[in-house]
Design a protein around this motif. Structure first.
Motif, PDB file in Angstrom:
ATOM      1  N   ARG A   1       0.823  -1.221   0.000  1.00 13.32           N
ATOM      2  CA  ARG A   1       0.000   0.000   0.000  1.00 13.32           C
ATOM      3  C   ARG A   1       0.849   1.260   0.000  1.00 13.32           C
ATOM      4  NH1 ARG A   1       0.224  -2.156   4.994  1.00 13.32           N
ATOM      5  NH2 ARG A   1       0.640  -0.808   6.804  1.00 13.32           N
ATOM      6  N   HIS A   2       2.132   1.137   0.313  1.00 13.91           N
ATOM      7  CA  HIS A   2       3.010   2.297   0.343  1.00 13.91           C
ATOM      8  C   HIS A   2       3.818   2.458  -0.952  1.00 13.91           C
ATOM      9  CE1 HIS A   2       1.886   3.086   4.385  1.00 13.91           C
ATOM     10  NE2 HIS A   2       2.419   1.998   4.862  1.00 13.91           N
ATOM     11  N   VAL A   3       3.418   1.713  -1.989  1.00 16.85           N
ATOM     12  CA  VAL A   3       3.973   1.914  -3.325  1.00 16.85           C
ATOM     13  C   VAL A   3       3.027   2.842  -4.073  1.00 16.85           C
ATOM     14  CG1 VAL A   3       4.591   0.802  -5.509  1.00 16.85           C
ATOM     15  CG2 VAL A   3       5.086  -0.341  -3.334  1.00 16.85           C
ATOM     16  N   GLU A   4       3.559   3.791  -4.813  1.00 19.95           N
ATOM     17  CA  GLU A   4       2.722   4.742  -5.537  1.00 19.95           C
ATOM     18  C   GLU A   4       1.734   3.999  -6.440  1.00 19.95           C
ATOM     19  OE1 GLU A   4       2.387   7.813  -5.128  1.00 19.95           O
ATOM     20  OE2 GLU A   4       4.175   8.441  -4.001  1.00 19.95           O
ATOM     21  N   ALA A   5       0.487   4.503  -6.461  1.00 20.96           N
ATOM     22  CA  ALA A   5      -0.600   3.795  -7.152  1.00 20.96           C
ATOM     23  C   ALA A   5      -0.312   3.598  -8.634  1.00 20.96           C
ATOM     24  CB  ALA A   5      -1.908   4.559  -6.958  1.00 20.96           C
ATOM     25  N   TYR A   6       0.344   4.580  -9.273  1.00 20.03           N
ATOM     26  CA  TYR A   6       0.539   4.477 -10.724  1.00 20.03           C
ATOM     27  C   TYR A   6       1.418   3.299 -11.100  1.00 20.03           C
ATOM     28  CZ  TYR A   6       5.365   6.217 -10.698  1.00 20.03           C
ATOM     29  OH  TYR A   6       6.711   6.349 -10.500  1.00 20.03           O
TER      30      TYR A   6
ATOM     31  N   ARG B   1      11.869   7.771  -4.396  1.00 20.99           N
ATOM     32  CA  ARG B   1      10.667   8.508  -3.998  1.00 20.99           C
ATOM     33  C   ARG B   1       9.667   8.577  -5.151  1.00 20.99           C
ATOM     34  NH1 ARG B   1       6.547   9.715  -3.279  1.00 20.99           N
ATOM     35  NH2 ARG B   1       5.579  11.494  -2.237  1.00 20.99           N
ATOM     36  N   LYS B   2      10.122   8.386  -6.380  1.00 17.53           N
ATOM     37  CA  LYS B   2       9.221   8.410  -7.520  1.00 17.53           C
ATOM     38  C   LYS B   2       8.258   7.230  -7.505  1.00 17.53           C
ATOM     39  CE  LYS B   2      12.706  10.657 -10.439  1.00 17.53           C
ATOM     40  NZ  LYS B   2      13.562  10.511 -11.645  1.00 17.53           N
TER      41      LYS B   2
ATOM     42  N   LEU C   1       7.991   5.067  -4.379  1.00 18.75           N
ATOM     43  CA  LEU C   1       7.636   4.689  -3.014  1.00 18.75           C
ATOM     44  C   LEU C   1       7.100   5.904  -2.257  1.00 18.75           C
ATOM     45  CD1 LEU C   1      10.717   2.479  -2.017  1.00 18.75           C
ATOM     46  CD2 LEU C   1       8.507   1.718  -2.923  1.00 18.75           C
ATOM     47  N   LYS C   2       6.057   5.682  -1.463  1.00 14.91           N
ATOM     48  CA  LYS C   2       5.515   6.749  -0.632  1.00 14.91           C
ATOM     49  C   LYS C   2       6.426   6.988   0.572  1.00 14.91           C
ATOM     50  CE  LYS C   2       0.740   5.658  -1.963  1.00 14.91           C
ATOM     51  NZ  LYS C   2      -0.589   5.198  -1.496  1.00 14.91           N
ATOM     52  N   PRO C   3       6.350   8.182   1.189  1.00 13.25           N
ATOM     53  CA  PRO C   3       7.232   8.507   2.319  1.00 13.25           C
ATOM     54  C   PRO C   3       7.243   7.468   3.440  1.00 13.25           C
ATOM     55  CG  PRO C   3       6.155  10.492   1.555  1.00 13.25           C
ATOM     56  CD  PRO C   3       5.546   9.363   0.770  1.00 13.25           C
TER      57      PRO C   3
ATOM     58  N   MET D   1       7.023   4.280   3.301  1.00 14.71           N
ATOM     59  CA  MET D   1       7.850   3.161   2.862  1.00 14.71           C
ATOM     60  C   MET D   1       9.325   3.544   2.872  1.00 14.71           C
ATOM     61  SD  MET D   1       7.990   0.046   1.833  1.00 14.71           S
ATOM     62  CE  MET D   1       8.723  -1.136   0.707  1.00 14.71           C
TER      63      MET D   1
END
Length: 321
Positions: A161-166, A290-291, A293-295, A297
Motif C-alpha cells: 500500500r506504500h507503493v505509488e498507485a501508478y 521517492r518516484k 515509493l511513498k514517504p 515506505m
C-alpha cells in the motif's frame, strides 16, 4: 602479486618527492599512490571481465530468472543476482517497475534492490586483495543477509500500500529492442564500453576515498580512533552508521577508508557498519526511489537498513574480538 604497486609507491614517495620514510606526509603519500594504482588497475580488469559476463545478463534476463519462481527460490535468486548485477541507482526505478509489472512480489524486488548496491563483485575482489578474503566474505554474507531479511520483512508486513498507485497500473508492452552485437568482438566492445561508463562514473569517489584513507593513515593518531571507535565504546557502531548517512560513495570508493580505519585499530564490525551505511543508505537512490515509493515506505526502508547495519556491526564486533 601487489609488490609492483608497493615499489611504485616507494619510488613516488621516497625518490621522486624525496620524503623521509616514516614521516606522516610520506606515509599518507605512499598510501595514496599504492592504493590508487592498485585499485584502478583492479577496477579496470574486473569491470572488463564482468562486462563480458553481463553481455549475457541484462536487467531483462535477471527479471526472467526470478519471474515465476517459488517465493523461497525467488528470494535466494534475488539476492544472488543482486550481488552480481550492481545496477546503479539510476536503474532503480525502471528495475522496480519492471519487476512488479512481471508479477514479482514487492519483498523479492526490494531484496534485489537492497543487495545490488551493497554487494559489488568489483568491490569484493578489491576488498579481498587489500584486507583478505575473510573480511570480503564477511561483508558479502552481511550484505546478502540484510537483503534477504529486508525483503522477507517487507513481504510479511504487506507494505504494497506504500507503493505509488501508478506503479500498479503500469502494464508495459514489449518494447522494440535494439539487437546487440553478440559476436566476440561485439562483446569486447560492450565490455570496454562498460569500463568507460563505470570507471567514468565512480573514479572521483574512488580518488576521494583513497585521499581520505591516506589522511587517516598518515595523520590521525592510531590511539585516537581506537579509543573513540573501539570495542569499549557501546555507541561506536550506531555512530558509525550515522556518520555514513550524509556521505555518498559506492562500495569500491569506501574501501580505502575502511582499510585505514582497520589499520588504526577500529573493530571490523564498526568498519563494516560504516561501509554499509555509506553504500546502502545513499541519498541519491532514496531521492530516485521517492518516484515509486511513498514517504512511509522510504522511512521504513531507511530505518530498517540503519538498524540492520548497526546489528551487523555489533554482531561482528562480538565475534571478532
Amino acid at each position: 602479486m601487489f609488490e609492483p604497486f608497493t615499489r611504485l609507491a616507494d619510488w613516488g614517495a621516497y625518490r621522486l618527492l624525496g620524503l623521509e620514510p616514516g614521516g606522516r606526509l610520506a606515509e599518507a603519500v605512499h598510501f595514496f599512490v599504492e592504493d590508487s594504482a592498485k585499485i584502478f588497475v583492479l577496477l579496470v580488469l574486473i569491470v572488463f571481465v564482468m562486462g563480458l559476463f553481463r553481455t549475457l545478463l541484462s536487467p531483462e534476463t535477471v527479471r526472467g530468472y526470478i519471474e515465476g519462481r517459488s517465493r523461497g527460490a525467488a528470494y535466494l535468486l534475488a539476492v544472488t543476482l543482486g550481488a552480481v548485477t550492481p545496477f546503479c541507482s539510476c536503474s532503480s526505478v525502471p528495475l522496480f517497475i519492471g519487476f512488479l509489472e512481471a508479477g514479482i512480489p514487492l519483498g523479492v524486488t526490494m531484496a534485489f534492490l537492497i543487495t545490488s548496491p551493497l554487494v559489488n563483485e568489483v568491490a569484493v575482489v578489491i576488498l579481498a586483495s587489500i584486507m583478505g578474503w575473510k573480511m570480503a566474505l564477511v561483508y558479502v554474507a552481511a550484505g546478502l543477509g540484510v537483503g534477504l531479511i529486508g525483503g522477507i520483512l517487507i513481504d510479511r508486513l504487506r507494505l504494497e500500500r506504500h507503493v505509488e498507485a501508478y506503479v500498479w497500473q503500469i502494464r508495459m508492452g514489449a518494447p522494440a529492442r535494439i539487437e546487440a552485437d553478440l559476436s566476440p568482438s561485439g562483446r569486447v566492445r560492450q565490455a570496454w564500453g562498460e569500463v568507460g561508463a563505470i570507471v567514468g562514473r565512480i573514479w572521483l569517489y574512488v580518488v576521494i576515498g583513497i585521499a581520505l584513507g591516506a589522511g587517516l593513515h598518515g595523520y590521525v593518531p592510531a590511539d585516537l580512533l581506537a579509543r573513540h571507535a573501539g570495542p569499549d565504546n557501546p555507541v561506536a557502531v550506531p555512530l558509525a552508521v550515522l556518520f555514513g548517512l550524509p556521505l555518498y560513495s559506492n562500495a569500491t570508493g569506501i574501501i580505502p577508508v575502511a582499510e585505514a580505519l582497520i589499520a588504526k585499530g577500529v573493530p571490523i564490525g564498526t568498519v563494516i557498519a560504516f561501509m554499509m551505511s555509506v553504500v546502502g543508505l545513499s541519498l541519491p537512490e532514496f531521492i530516485i526511489l521517492r518516484k515509486v515509493l511513498k514517504p512511509p515506505m522510504l522511512v521504513f526502508f531507511a530505518g530498517f537498513l540503519a538498524i540492520a547495519f548497526t546489528l551487523v556491526g555489533l554482531l561482528l564486533n562480538a565475534l571478532f574480538v
